[in-house]
Design an enzyme around this catalytic site. Structure first.
Site, short mmCIF file in Angstrom:
data_model
loop_
_atom_site.label_atom_id
_atom_site.label_comp_id
_atom_site.label_asym_id
_atom_site.label_seq_id
_atom_site.Cartn_x
_atom_site.Cartn_y
_atom_site.Cartn_z
N GLY A 98 -4.35 3.64 3.01
CA GLY A 98 -3.80 2.84 1.90
C GLY A 98 -4.45 1.47 1.82
O GLY A 98 -4.77 0.98 0.74
N GLU A 99 -4.69 0.86 2.99
CA GLU A 99 -5.32 -0.46 3.01
C GLU A 99 -6.78 -0.37 2.54
O GLU A 99 -7.28 -1.27 1.85
CB GLU A 99 -5.28 -1.05 4.43
CG GLU A 99 -3.90 -1.19 5.05
CD GLU A 99 -3.07 -2.29 4.39
OE1 GLU A 99 -3.63 -3.12 3.65
OE2 GLU A 99 -1.84 -2.29 4.62
N THR A 119 -5.16 10.69 8.56
CA THR A 119 -4.99 9.35 9.12
C THR A 119 -3.81 9.36 10.09
O THR A 119 -3.62 8.41 10.85
CB THR A 119 -4.76 8.31 8.01
OG1 THR A 119 -3.76 8.80 7.12
CG2 THR A 119 -6.04 8.09 7.23
N ASP A 165 4.49 1.62 13.04
CA ASP A 165 3.98 2.74 12.25
C ASP A 165 2.49 2.49 12.13
O ASP A 165 2.07 1.54 11.46
CB ASP A 165 4.66 2.71 10.87
CG ASP A 165 4.12 3.79 9.93
OD1 ASP A 165 3.22 4.56 10.32
OD2 ASP A 165 4.62 3.83 8.78
N LYS A 217 -9.88 7.38 22.81
CA LYS A 217 -8.44 7.40 23.08
C LYS A 217 -7.64 7.57 21.80
O LYS A 217 -6.69 8.36 21.73
CB LYS A 217 -8.01 6.13 23.83
CG LYS A 217 -8.56 6.07 25.24
CD LYS A 217 -7.94 4.95 26.05
CE LYS A 217 -8.55 4.94 27.45
NZ LYS A 217 -7.86 4.04 28.37
N ARG A 221 1.82 3.99 -5.03
CA ARG A 221 1.72 5.43 -4.76
C ARG A 221 2.25 6.30 -5.90
O ARG A 221 2.07 7.52 -5.89
CB ARG A 221 2.51 5.78 -3.48
CG ARG A 221 1.96 5.15 -2.22
CD ARG A 221 0.74 5.93 -1.73
NE ARG A 221 0.00 5.15 -0.74
CZ ARG A 221 -0.41 5.63 0.43
NH1 ARG A 221 -0.12 6.87 0.77
NH2 ARG A 221 -1.11 4.88 1.25
N SER A 240 0.81 -1.22 0.00
CA SER A 240 0.00 0.00 0.00
C SER A 240 0.84 1.27 0.00
O SER A 240 0.33 2.35 -0.27
CB SER A 240 -0.95 0.00 1.21
OG SER A 240 -0.21 0.07 2.41
N HIS A 241 2.11 1.16 0.32
CA HIS A 241 2.99 2.33 0.28
C HIS A 241 4.12 2.16 -0.74
O HIS A 241 5.11 2.88 -0.70
CB HIS A 241 3.57 2.65 1.66
CG HIS A 241 2.56 3.25 2.58
ND1 HIS A 241 1.69 2.48 3.30
CD2 HIS A 241 2.23 4.53 2.84
CE1 HIS A 241 0.89 3.27 4.01
NE2 HIS A 241 1.19 4.52 3.75
N ARG A 253 7.49 -7.60 8.09
CA ARG A 253 8.32 -6.80 7.19
C ARG A 253 9.73 -7.37 7.09
O ARG A 253 10.31 -7.45 6.00
CB ARG A 253 8.39 -5.34 7.65
CG ARG A 253 7.14 -4.54 7.41
CD ARG A 253 7.40 -3.04 7.49
NE ARG A 253 7.87 -2.59 8.79
CZ ARG A 253 9.12 -2.35 9.12
NH1 ARG A 253 10.09 -2.47 8.22
NH2 ARG A 253 9.44 -1.95 10.33
#
Lengths: 337, 337
Positions: free
Chosen positions: A186-187, A159, A177, A229, A51, A46-47, A308
């Site tokens: 992005g998702e 976001t 993150d 919160k 993009r 997504s990143h 990752r």
């Protein structure tokens, strides 16, 4: 897997060519490309190259300047300011990182303020790079208004991801993150593209009603994680990434910027902390390793970043796939004759 | 309302007498009392006089030193360290606040590290006091292990509140103070005392099963808000309030400390930011006021602290009630003949 297979090197070339064809000088094209390649390397689709069309839109409409030269200034003993001069964010980040690290090593804690930038990348590469140099880092950024405050139905916050990095004794830093929305924009965009439904509690539609339709969520508003919160954290991030540094709040960015799929101008703040200036010498490193080991004694508990790191071991060797439609779009955007 | 009616002044006297009878010198007794009185003044029962027996336990067992004299040192240009010398936290905070504010005004951003303290108060009075001086403040602290990481069933994090303060143009600062547990430990303790059930998703019992029984939750483990995102924040707070400054992680505090209702030794970190050192002059103040006004345009959206401010207008005039049993307990703890 369907789609076009790319090596990281091929994707890098594709991206640099496309950005260069759309007005970027080499410094800007390389910097922007590198954050997308880092995302692809780690399996963060997504990143990644996904993009690139958004970056091109931001350049083509004239909002961002692909030849901008960011101006770096240490405006206070512990504050470094980068005026991006309307660059895409990655070049401003590259220019600010070392001055931030130097300031933090001198003073113990320092902040990097980034203004007049266009941000649409993942935040974790920024804190990871600082943590690789032995510092703790916390980064926040605002964006367009996409998230409703708790109790509301209209977008007010970006976001607003918060990324945190902590050095490890062996291997890559601990990094998380996370957006203040339940689900990252992005998702949600990927889900809308692929026709997948969203879980409940993620979004409201344009009329303020709960929805699980990803496209309705894109047209509506996202909800903050953890109710009030998460909403408080979203508000805090707006105050730091906009109020503190004189950049636009998400609602101002939205009002100022055409919703054309490109980035809006916004700010970012990174706080860097030099742990060995806090009175425990080098003890903090072993001490935090013991903490991580204790966490991992529990079945079901994982440290963030594991997926990752696994992809990072695999994808540089095996490459990755992008949809054929995305590949065609990038080629069309590159061919600007 | 049932119970014993007290004015704030009467409660102050009750608390100082009780703490003095249990070994506090005047500086320590006044500082500890003041944070409980601020909580009562704002209607925060769970952090008010209700905490006094816990402070007394911490003193009587010899863990905390009611005559401790905290040592303040500026260990880096932007880092102030207070060694509490085993005091109850409020005195260490009082001694560190002005040096922190001065450092932040000089450097733009500064951190206060508090070690060898016993903390069981609300965090918001600390960030509020800094924000009243025109600075932004972020405070985090660890405690005993009470919260399971996402995916786990055993306590690993403290309830780890994060408090944030931002100066307002008129009136008290914007302040929020929220635990990483779905519900604050203090609220769960009040529910257990009063026999109220908890909402679902708040806690697991001692066997790792979901429970709505408040006493089972006290004996079991609390859950982080927002799933893995709240869990990440809990982990970050452990790293800042323990790993960074050489204090004990929550799981170490639990291992080191008898579970007798008193406080465990732990650390706290407060980051103070001087907004007028960030390049926007005084513009940040009007700019953030516009942001708050925009938020409040939405029905159903409130800024944090509103209920506290309303109580703050009422309780100093009208006083408040504590349960008769608590009043009797305090009198018994005070009568140490």
């Amino acid at each position: 897997m369907a789609g076009i297979h790319l090596t990281l090197e091929a994707a890098r070339g594709l991206s640099v060519s496309c950005l260069t064809a759309n007005g970027c000088d080499d410094d800007n094209a390389q910097a922007v490309t590198e954050v997308m390649i880092k995302a692809e390397r780690d399996g963060c689709t997504s990143h990644g190259i996904f993009r690139l069309p958004g970056y091109v839109k931001t350049l083509r409409c004239g909002r961002a300047d692909g030849k901008a030269v960011p101006v770096v200034e240490r405006i206070s003993p512990a504050v470094v300011r980068v005026d991006g001069q309307n660059c895409l964010a990655p070049l401003a980040l590259d220019r600010g990182r070392q001055p931030l690290i130097e300031a933090a090593r001198e003073t113990g804690i320092a902040a990097l303020s980034l203004v007049r930038i266009f941000h649409m990348a993942a935040l974790w590469p920024e804190v990871e790079a600082i943590a690789e140099d032995g510092l703790c880092a916390l980064a926040v950024t605002s964006s367009r208004a996409l998230v409703a405050p708790a109790g509301g139905t209209k977008a007010m916050f970006g976001t607003n991801p918060m990324a945190f990095g902590w050095p490890r004794r062996d291997g890559p830093p601990l990094v998380f993150d996370q957006a203040v929305s339940v689900m990252a924009r992005g998702e949600v965009m990927i889900a809308a593209r692929d026709g997948h439904a969203l879980p409940e509690g993620v979004a409201l539609d344009a009329d303020g009603n709960p929805t699980t339709d990803a496209q309705a969520a894109v047209d509506g508003v996202l909800l903050p994680f953890g109710g009030y919160k998460g909403s408080s954290i979203g508000m805090m991030i707006e105050l730091l990434a906009a109020g503190l540094i004189g950049e636009t709040f998400a609602y101002e960015t939205t009002a100022n910027t055409a919703d054309d799929g490109g980035a809006g101008r916004g700010g970012e703040v990174i706080i860097a902390i030099a742990p060995n200036r806090f009175g425990d010498g080098e003890g903090w490193l072993d001490h935090s390793e013991a903490f991580f080991a204790e966490m991992l004694k529990q079945d079901g508990v994982r440290l963030p970043g594991g997926r990752r790191h696994a992809e990072r071991a695999r994808i540089p060797k095996e490459g990755f796939h992008i949809p054929g439609s995305l590949h065609e779009k990038i080629l069309a955007l590159t061919n600007t004759e």
